[in-house]
Enzyme design. Structure first.
Site, short mmCIF file in Angstrom:
data_model
loop_
_atom_site.label_atom_id
_atom_site.label_comp_id
_atom_site.label_asym_id
_atom_site.label_seq_id
_atom_site.Cartn_x
_atom_site.Cartn_y
_atom_site.Cartn_z
N GLY A 12 41.69 39.10 37.70
CA GLY A 12 41.02 40.28 37.16
C GLY A 12 41.39 41.60 37.83
CG ASN A 14 46.18 44.16 34.98
OD1 ASN A 14 46.77 45.24 34.98
ND2 ASN A 14 46.77 43.02 35.33
CG ASN A 108 49.00 40.83 26.53
OD1 ASN A 108 48.18 40.40 27.34
ND2 ASN A 108 50.27 40.42 26.54
CG HIS A 110 54.63 40.58 29.13
ND1 HIS A 110 54.29 39.24 29.13
CD2 HIS A 110 55.94 40.65 29.45
CE1 HIS A 110 55.37 38.53 29.44
NE2 HIS A 110 56.37 39.35 29.64
CD GLU A 148 50.92 38.80 12.56
OE1 GLU A 148 52.11 39.13 12.70
OE2 GLU A 148 50.01 39.63 12.38
CG ASP A 151 54.56 38.48 25.31
OD1 ASP A 151 53.35 38.77 25.41
OD2 ASP A 151 55.11 37.63 26.03
CB ALA A 180 54.24 48.86 36.22
CD GLU A 181 50.90 43.51 35.62
OE1 GLU A 181 49.79 43.06 35.30
OE2 GLU A 181 51.78 42.80 36.15
C1 GRF Z 1 49.12 40.13 35.19
O1 GRF Z 1 50.37 40.03 35.82
C2 GRF Z 1 49.30 40.42 33.73
O2 GRF Z 1 50.41 41.20 33.45
C3 GRF Z 1 49.48 39.05 33.17
O3 GRF Z 1 48.62 38.22 33.92
C4 GRF Z 1 48.39 38.81 35.20
C5 GRF Z 1 46.91 38.96 35.36
O4 GRF Z 1 46.49 39.38 36.60
N1 GRF Z 1 49.27 39.05 31.74
P1 GRF Z 1 45.00 39.81 36.84
O5 GRF Z 1 44.09 38.68 36.37
O6 GRF Z 1 44.74 41.08 36.07
O7 GRF Z 1 44.88 40.03 38.31
#
Ligand code: GRF
Length: 207
Positions: A12, A14, A108, A110, A148, A151, A180-181
């Site tokens: 979690g 993100n 999502n 990725h 559908e 990615d 990045a994320e």
């Molecule tokens: C992240 O690397 C995200 O890109 C991928 O799964 C991971 C999740 O990490 N889809 P977290 O649960 O948000 O720490």
């Protein structure tokens, strides 16, 4: 206010980035109304609790059939009256009925620059292992709408991350998250909340 439901399966981080960005005003006009996990006792649920966000665990093993599980998942999301569903490390493929019902309302994150290192089997550390194996010099992360396919939906935001000599899948994963994320996921939610995103001919247009 944009009502956001976040689906998680693990750490979690993100989700946390989004909670923090809403709290500090980086993301405006949005609020997380529910966190749904398909696994119990994951850290993402603790993070939701700490932030005072309603949580729910919906596990396949609690249902008689995958169909019943999918029904429960869709019902829970419907009940939350979410405008946007954020997949933040949610490791299950979504039921097609859900994707259809929430067209262009599910995003999502990725951990690669799509279309590299994505699709079936590319999740978690595997993505970074493959990037290092291929010897790419730049990787990154992508936020995209969910369609559908796997990615394959319209790309909202991407951010590049350099690969450094001596990187391991673990060090690379950490840097891709930090650089990045955790940045582009809240940014994407903010853009959606401010009504600046339109999907046209399968592509995202920013205004
Ligand atoms: C992240 O690397 C995200 O890109 C991928 O799964 C991971 C999740 O990490 N889809 P977290 O649960 O948000 O720490």
């Amino acid at each position: 206010m944009l009502r956001v439901a976040v689906l998680v399966s693990g750490g979690g981080t993100n989700l946390q980035a989004l909670i923090d960005a809403i709290a500090d005003g980086t993301v405006r006009n949005a609020g997380i109304v529910k966190v749904i996990s398909n696994k119990s006792a994951v850290k993402a649920l603790d993070r939701a609790e700490k932030a005072g966000i309603p949580r729910e665990v919906i596990k396949i093993s609690d249902f008689e059939s995958p169909r019943d599980f999918e029904k429960a998942l869709i019902e829970s999301i419907d009940q939350s009256e979410a405008d946007l569903i954020v997949l933040a490390g949610f490791l299950l493929v979504l039921p097609p009925a859900l994707v259809k019902k929430y067209e262009n309302r599910i995003i999502n994150i990725h951990p690669s620059l799509i279309p590299s290192f994505c699709g079936k089997g590319f999740y978690g550390l595997k993505v970074h292992e493959e990037a290092l194996k291929r010897g790419v010099k730049i990787t990154g992360a992508t936020v995209h709408f969910v369609d559908e396919g796997c990615d394959s939906g319209p790309i909202i935001l991407q951010r590049a991350v350099n690969i450094i000599e001596g990187d391991t899948p673990e060090t690379l994963q950490k840097r891709v998250m930090e650089e990045a994320e955790w940045k582009i996921l809240p940014e994407a939610v903010n853009l959606i909340a401010s009504g600046r995103i339109k999907v046209k001919d399968g592509k995202v247009e920013l205004s």
